[in-house]
Design an enzyme around this catalytic site. Structure first.
Site: not given
Ligand code: NAD
Length: 474
Positions: A224, A246, A280
């Site tokens: 995320g 990641e 990502c």
């Molecule tokens: P996000 O961080 O907003 O959310 C990801 C997950 O984290 C969700 O399930 C959310 O409910 C949870 N979450 C939110 N707050 C939390 C907390 N305080 N504690 C624990 N969990 C929590 O990300 P998003 O908007 O869903 O995804 C987009 C991002 O993900 C982009 O920055 C993208 O680059 C990244 N991403 C990275 C990869 C990689 O392999 N490096 C792959 C896919 C996406």
């Protein structure tokens, strides 16, 4: 409207609450998923703990066989799962360069099979008259997997399958925007796996935070945003949980002088715009030498103007809507800032009126590092193309960013391209390609793009601890 259950201890769980899941092409809910409170988080962790000893002690071959059966179930339900992925993410069934829900399912199946076939044989360090020293890999216990909304099913597979293959049990928390295909996968998996081995709880950040803080969880695997990743690292510190993060990327591509513009442009366009840039490791900043800057930018704009944008369920659609309104607002704000900074929009750049979170794909020239569209991860269909005069400058600009997920170099001179590529600060670098990952090669970020890797033997080892065994012979 169908309400999908969570799964805890092998049983479907409905609560009085549910999440409404919105189809981003229509801006209206199409499904519900039962939502967890603290009680379900407790129950899921307890179920995973109870299932752990037996699962961890089961032979590698039997865990591998069950995971192959799971791949078979994904295959058997491919059409249904593809449609769910398209409805919840907006990504087309096929999509630009065939990067769509079909690829998400194909990838999920391939990763499951390849990971099931990996092995964790002990390593022999020494074996002589004095002593034998072996290094063994042991599962960690309960793994909490927290996934994002962009590739929800495939990323769940990337987390869950190696965790299970190594002998851990899992509590999975999908994104609150896209839990539907994951819930269906968990249902299919629970018909195959022993009860409690794979549990799912649905909810937002508060459920993720509860798992991160829970003393019964041994490891967090998270994909995320970098911002959430930092919170997870803080939360995990209290009990020194293992973490794999990641995180976000702002991948640079460098086009060296002398490229065949006509041949390279479609590949560059696909690398930047597949899944509407919401991957990502999409190409997110493109540095092009002065000598070909105008020509390549114009060719990319021509491809952007021609791309078919629409509801991903319709045949031939290449780009769907953004996945959620918040992400559309981020892209709109970056576009407005790019305009204000003197960026030239050679194509697109406007949100469409009417239903759904659609945005016309944009190629923006005339910006450089120090502007928001270049410095920040846009995660949307808007690509800044940046002019450079010498390659040293391009390398410096590419590395001038806190992220370090992927990068690429584009050239007909492969040896020169490799020299430049090796100097990029990123976890994966591609030559004449960008963003393609495979289940047997490690993938992860450096700098603020993450900690640890997924995939292959190295990815599997992230779900284990080392136990060194020293046997004295005399
Ligand atoms: P996000 O961080 O907003 O959310 C990801 C997950 O984290 C969700 O399930 C959310 O409910 C949870 N979450 C939110 N707050 C939390 C907390 N305080 N504690 C624990 N969990 C929590 O990300 P998003 O908007 O869903 O995804 C987009 C991002 O993900 C982009 O920055 C993208 O680059 C990244 N991403 C990275 C990869 C990689 O392999 N490096 C792959 C896919 C996406």
């Amino acid at each position: 409207m169908n309400t999908y259950p969570m799964y805890i201890g092998g049983k479907p769980v409905h609560t009085g609450r549910s999440l409404d899941i919105v189809d981003p092409a229509l801006d209206e809910p199409f499904a519900r998923v039962a939502a967890a409170g603290p009680e379900q988080v407790e129950a899921a962790v307890a179920a995973a703990r109870a299932a752990f000893p037996h699962w961890a002690a089961s032979p590698h071959a039997s865990r591998a066989a069950l995971l192959h059966a799971l791949a078979g179930a994904l295959e058997a339900h491919m059409g249904e799962l593809m449609e769910l992925v398209t409805r919840e993410t907006g990504k087309p069934l096929q999509g630009l360069n065939q990067v769509g829900a079909g690829m998400e399912l194909g990838g999920a199946i391939a990763w499951t099979r390849v990971t099931a076939g990996l092995s964790l044989e002990p390593e022999l360090i020494q074996d002589n008259a004095r002593a034998r020293v072996e290094v063994h890999r042991k599962p960690l216990g309960v793994v909490a997997s927290i996934t994002p909304w962009n590739w929800p099913l495939m990323i769940a597979i990337w987390h869950v399958i190696p965790a299970l293959r190594a002998g851990n049990t899992v509590v999975l928390k999908p994104s609150e925007f896209t839990p539907v295909a994951t819930a269906r996968f968990v249902e299919l998996a629970n018909a195959i796996l022993p009860p409690g081995v794979l549990n799912m709880v649905a909810g937002g950040g508060e459920v993720g935070a509860a798992l991160t803080a829970h003393p019964g969880v041994d490891k967090i695997v998270f994909t995320g945003s970098t911002r959430t990743g930092k919170r997870i690292m803080e939360g995990a510190a209290a009990s020194l949980k293992r973490i794999t993060l990641e995180l976000g990327g702002n991948d640079a591509g460098i086009v060296l002088p002398g490229i065949d513009v006509r041949a390279a442009a479609p590949r560059l366009f696909g690398a930047a715009f597949h899944n509407n840039g919401q991957t990502c490791a999409c190409l997110k900043r493109l540095y092009v030498h002065d000598s070909q800057y105008e020509e390549l930018s114009a060719e990319l704009a021509r491809l952007a103007s021609r791309a078919k944008v629409g509801n991903g369920l319709e045949p031939g659609v290449e780009l769907g809507p953004l996945q959620n309104r918040g992400q559309l607002d981020i892209v709109k704000a970056l576009a407005a800032d790019a305009h204000a900074q003197g960026g030239r929009f050679l194509s697109g750049g406007e949100a469409r009126t009417g239903r759904g979170y659609f945005f016309d794909p944009a190629i923006v020239t005339g910006l450089s590092n120090g502007t928001r569209l270049v410095d920040e991860e846009q995660f949307g269909p808007i690509l800044p193309v940046i002019r450079y005069a010498d390659v040293e400058e391009a390398i410096r600009l590419a590395n001038d960013n806190p992220n370090g997920l992927g990068g690429s170099v584009w050239s007909s001179d492969l040896a020169r391209a490799v020299q430049v590529a090796r100097r990029l600060e990123c976890g994966t670098v591609w030559i004449n390609e960008h963003g393609a990952v495979q289940p047997d090669a490690p993938f992860g970020g450096v700098k603020q793009s993450g900690i640890g890797v997924g995939f292959g033997r190295q990815g599997l080892e992230e779900f284990t601890s080392i136990q060194t065994v020293k046997i004295m012979k005399g």
